[in-house]
Design an enzyme around this catalytic site. Structure first.
Site, PDB file in Angstrom:
ATOM      1  N   ASP A   8      60.963  -0.595  50.544  1.00  0.00           N
ATOM      2  CA  ASP A   8      61.841  -1.045  49.277  1.00  0.00           C
ATOM      3  C   ASP A   8      63.144  -1.766  49.513  1.00  0.00           C
ATOM      4  O   ASP A   8      63.557  -1.355  50.723  1.00  0.00           O
ATOM      5  CB  ASP A   8      61.810   0.071  48.369  1.00  0.00           C
ATOM      6  CG  ASP A   8      62.714  -0.375  46.979  1.00  0.00           C
ATOM      7  OD1 ASP A   8      62.490  -1.572  46.457  1.00  0.00           O
ATOM      8  OD2 ASP A   8      63.484   0.468  46.540  1.00  0.00           O
ATOM      9  N   ASP A  10      66.399  -2.314  46.962  1.00  0.00           N
ATOM     10  CA  ASP A  10      67.583  -1.481  46.518  1.00  0.00           C
ATOM     11  C   ASP A  10      67.344  -0.168  46.351  1.00  0.00           C
ATOM     12  O   ASP A  10      66.407   0.611  46.141  1.00  0.00           O
ATOM     13  CB  ASP A  10      67.602  -1.813  44.795  1.00  0.00           C
ATOM     14  CG  ASP A  10      67.596  -3.350  44.634  1.00  0.00           C
ATOM     15  OD1 ASP A  10      68.499  -4.065  45.575  1.00  0.00           O
ATOM     16  OD2 ASP A  10      67.166  -3.905  43.827  1.00  0.00           O
TER      17      ASP A  10
END
Length: 242
Positions: A8, A10
């Site tokens: 991922d 963020d």
């Protein structure tokens, strides 16, 4: 046979939310209630389109936005982890994110780490005729567990299928994330794979809850929580040495 690292972005690669970090480019560094009140649950991408439109209307240049985005901090140890991955030909690396192409490219290029990531799967962003940034959905899907614009499981499954067609098969997959939308892709991992939720964040809490309730029959992968990229690197090195 190779290893695959799936990240991922963020609160995983970077230690904040790139979509909210961009608000720092505004003169007052905050959105007016007239914009904030337009958010509807599950429609974040559309909301970010309005945010970027508002930023453009305030005559904030894209150079200013880029300069601000390039200051977002990386999570501790993550740069060293990505540099290590980049130096190992038998380890592929992809990012699957609900951010957008422009933000991620700006941030990775500024850090000199863009080459460490083989592919980025995220919402496509473009600059329109007015010079404003626009964000679109990454794809459409029929998964009821995920936001309407992105199912990370579908992205991962398609990537693995495409790689297999090219003759690339992964001996082990590491999935590294933090959020609720990182839960769905863990269901397609195998027993030899590793899901790595960030300690104290939503994904770890969801995995812990499902483990207690013994409802998650679809999760076969080993779970190893992390706080820094250094801990992820240690797990990766163990696999490479085994």
């Amino acid at each position: 046979m190779k290893l695959l690292m799936v990240f991922d972005f963020d609160h995983t690669v970077v230690d904040d939310n790139s979509d909210t970090w961009v608000i720092r480019s505004l003169p007052g560094q905050k959105l007016p209630d007239s914009v904030k009140s337009t958010y509807r649950k599950g429609c974040w991408t559309e909301f970010m389109g309005r945010v970027m439109n508002y930023i453009g209307e305030q005559n904030v240049s894209l150079d200013r936005v880029r300069g601000v985005m390039e200051t977002i901090p990386f999570t501790a140890g993550m740069k060293d982890l990505l540099k290590f991955i980049s130096a190992h030909d038998n380890t592929d690396c992809v990012v699957i994110s609900d951010s957008n192409t422009i933000f991620i490219d700006w941030i990775l290029n500024a850090s000199g780490l863009r080459a460490a990531v083989d592919q980025v799967f995220t919402n496509p962003a473009t600059v329109n005729e007015s010079g404003y940034m626009e964000v679109q959905h990454h794809h459409s899907h029929d998964c009821e567990r995920c936001p309407v614009n992105l199912c990370k499981r579908k992205v991962l499954e398609l990537y693995l299928s495409d790689q297999l067609k090219r003759g690339v098969e992964y001996q082990q997959i590491f999935y590294v994330g933090d959020g609720g939308n990182d839960l769905c892709p863990t269901s397609c991992l195998r027993g030899c794979d590793v899901v790595m939720p960030r300690k104290g964040y939503t994904l770890e809490k969801l995995l812990t809850r499902q483990g207690r309730q013994q409802e998650d029959v679809s999760l076969r992968a080993k779970v190893v929580a992390w706080s820094t990229g250094t801990e992820i690197l240690e797990e990766l090195k163990k696999s490479l040495q085994s």
